[in-house]
Design an enzyme around this catalytic site. Structure first.
Site, short mmCIF file in Angstrom:
data_model
loop_
_atom_site.label_atom_id
_atom_site.label_comp_id
_atom_site.label_asym_id
_atom_site.label_seq_id
_atom_site.Cartn_x
_atom_site.Cartn_y
_atom_site.Cartn_z
CG PHE A 1 8.29 -36.98 -38.72
CD1 PHE A 1 7.13 -36.80 -39.46
CD2 PHE A 1 9.51 -36.94 -39.40
CE1 PHE A 1 7.16 -36.60 -40.82
CE2 PHE A 1 9.55 -36.73 -40.76
CZ PHE A 1 8.38 -36.56 -41.48
CE LYS A 2 9.27 -39.05 -43.07
NZ LYS A 2 10.12 -39.70 -44.07
CG ASP A 3 7.97 -44.60 -35.57
OD1 ASP A 3 8.03 -45.50 -36.42
OD2 ASP A 3 8.91 -44.33 -34.79
#
Length: 475
Positions: free
Chosen positions: A111-113
């Site tokens: 999810f950090k993308d």
């Protein structure tokens, strides 16, 4: 829009907080006034693509960036070729009143993308405008590091120094980071835990002379640019989850979110989404065995653990015992009083805890926060259960979110579970839960076999200063 520190000082505009990271007074950047949107505006966004929605939402906070430029940045960040799913963030019904919000379709499968891809574009834009350079110092417990490095690799004006806890990440996470050979990417494995890495980042950020001399910035969730980009998928998920509802009642139709939480940045973005006007009923905070945040929201006492007390778990990206973003929420909780906020953190430094137990009922009643803890056995059982009932494999962190969410599912209120990562990043845990892990793809095998470049350093600020000073860009 102007930004202030949680400790009270003025900081500047959005472009300033992008490159500043931690405020000079040791606090975190927050909007001076939180923007809001009407139900009519939310409804008008329903047909937008993810990139166009991102321009609208981030544009509420980035008022100093011309809208044409911001739209170009969001389209570059969320270009179709970067994401596996055509809709960028797909929603999947997984039964039991829950819907999975697919946040792991980007280049590093986490999810950090969703925030880092935007941050890479936005920081490069701001630096080009000012003709300056930046040395990014970050800490990762697993996924932030690879997402940041893939977003900033090869960029001319930026070098990135990423600290990770030695031996505390999965083999896949290490391979994603350490296999990068770009000259502007520096991987440093710290002899310690994530909180030691995070402490080093904060120590150097508070050394103003060194920070200015080396042009230091940050991409951890202390950077408000990441928070603003994460708000987007809360809005997107609400729009998609309510799309089939009767048009007349869609505007105020509530949803709840379950968020696997370590550093409090992701769920803070949900809280901000609620403040700007998204009808969010409950924010379910899911902890693993390092359940400092669960303890806080249940008791009102915030007591971070020491490095020695921080456990290595099977949901390693949540192995955090000092949630740096909590200060932003506490700032609001105490009436945006910078003196009281600073006083609580002084108390924390002196006593090892601060106590808001007399006001703990407000967490749920006024802000919608509830919490719970998931253990190793819980996440294995949850992975196994959803594989059997919904034919879907959850990664260990998302399993924590689903497990903690179950008691809070309400009839008629969609429970949206935020995905942390693709399960193939954690094959050992998936194999333990299901008896076998998915056969790795040729791409995964190549990644795991690639040569790795990493340097080990002690958890020592002077050693880190020396390393950065020798390699900083633009020094």
């Amino acid at each position: 829009m102007q930004y202030i520190s949680t400790r009270g000082h003025a900081i500047g505009q959005y472009s300033d907080v992008l490159v500043e990271g931690l405020a000079p007074d040791g606090g975190l950047a927050v909007p001076e006034t939180m923007p809001t949107v009407s139900a009519e505006t939310l409804e008008s966004w329903r047909s937008l693509s993810y990139a166009d929605l991102a321009a609208e939402v981030i544009g509420l906070f980035a008022t100093d960036i011309p809208r044409e430029d911001l739209t170009r940045l969001t389209h570059a960040a969320y270009a179709a070729e970067k994401f596996e799913a055509a809709e960028t963030v797909p929603l999947t019904d997984i039964g039991r009143g829950m819907t999975l919000v697919g946040l792991s379709e980007g280049p590093t499968l986490a999810f950090k993308d969703m925030a880092m891809q935007f941050l890479g574009e936005a920081m490069e834009y701001v630096l080009a405008k000012t003709g300056s350079s930046l040395n990014i110092l970050g800490a990762t417990s697993g996924d932030t590091g690879s997402a940041a490095e893939y977003a900033f690799r090869g960029r001319e004006r930026i070098s990135i120094f990423m600290l990770s806890p030695l031996g505390r990440m999965s083999a896949f996470q290490r391979a994603q980071m350490y296999s990068l050979q770009d000259a502007n990417v520096h991987n440093l494995a710290v002899a310690g835990v994530f909180d030691d890495c995070q402490h080093l980042v904060k120590t150097l950020a508070e050394d103003l002379d060194f920070k200015r001399a080396q042009h230091l910035g940050a991409v951890n969730s202390i950077n408000f640019g990441r928070i603003s980009a994460q708000i987007v998928y809360y809005v997107w998920a609400w729009l998609r989850a309510t799309d089939a509802e009767d048009a007349e009642k869609r505007a105020g139709f509530p949803v709840s979110f379950a968020v696997p939480s370590g550093n409090f940045g992701n769920i803070l973005s949900g809280y901000y989404a609620k403040l700007i006007g998204v009808p969010i009923r409950t924010l379910v905070l899911a902890s693993n065995e390092n359940n400092v945040l669960d303890d806080f929201f249940r008791t009102g006492i915030y007591r971070p653990r020491t490095s020695a007390e921080t456990l290595a778990t099977s949901s390693p990206s949540m192995d955090v015992s000092k949630a740096s973003n909590l200060e932003r929420f506490i700032f609001d909780f105490v009436g945006r009083d910078p003196e009281r906020t600073a006083g609580l953190w002084r108390e924390l430094g002196e006593n090892g805890f601060f106590d808001l137990s007399a006001e703990r009922e407000r967490f749920a009643a006024e802000y919608g926060f509830v919490s719970g803890t998931s253990t190793h056995t819980d996440r294995l059982d949850t992975i196994r259960s959803f594989a059997e009932s919904a034919d879907i494999t959850l990664d260990p962190h998302t399993a924590d979110g689903a497990k903690v969410a179950l008691p809070h599912v309400e009839a008629g209120v969609p429970m949206l579970v935020l995905e942390t990562a693709k399960p193939r990043k954690f094959p050992e845990i998936i194999a333990e839960a299901l008896g076998s892990a998915p056969e790795p793809s040729a791409e995964t095998r190549a990644l795991m076999d690639a040569p790795q470049r990493v340097e080990e350093i002690p958890a020592d600020a002077d050693a880190l200063r020396a390393y950065i000073a020798e390699r900083a860009v633009g020094r």
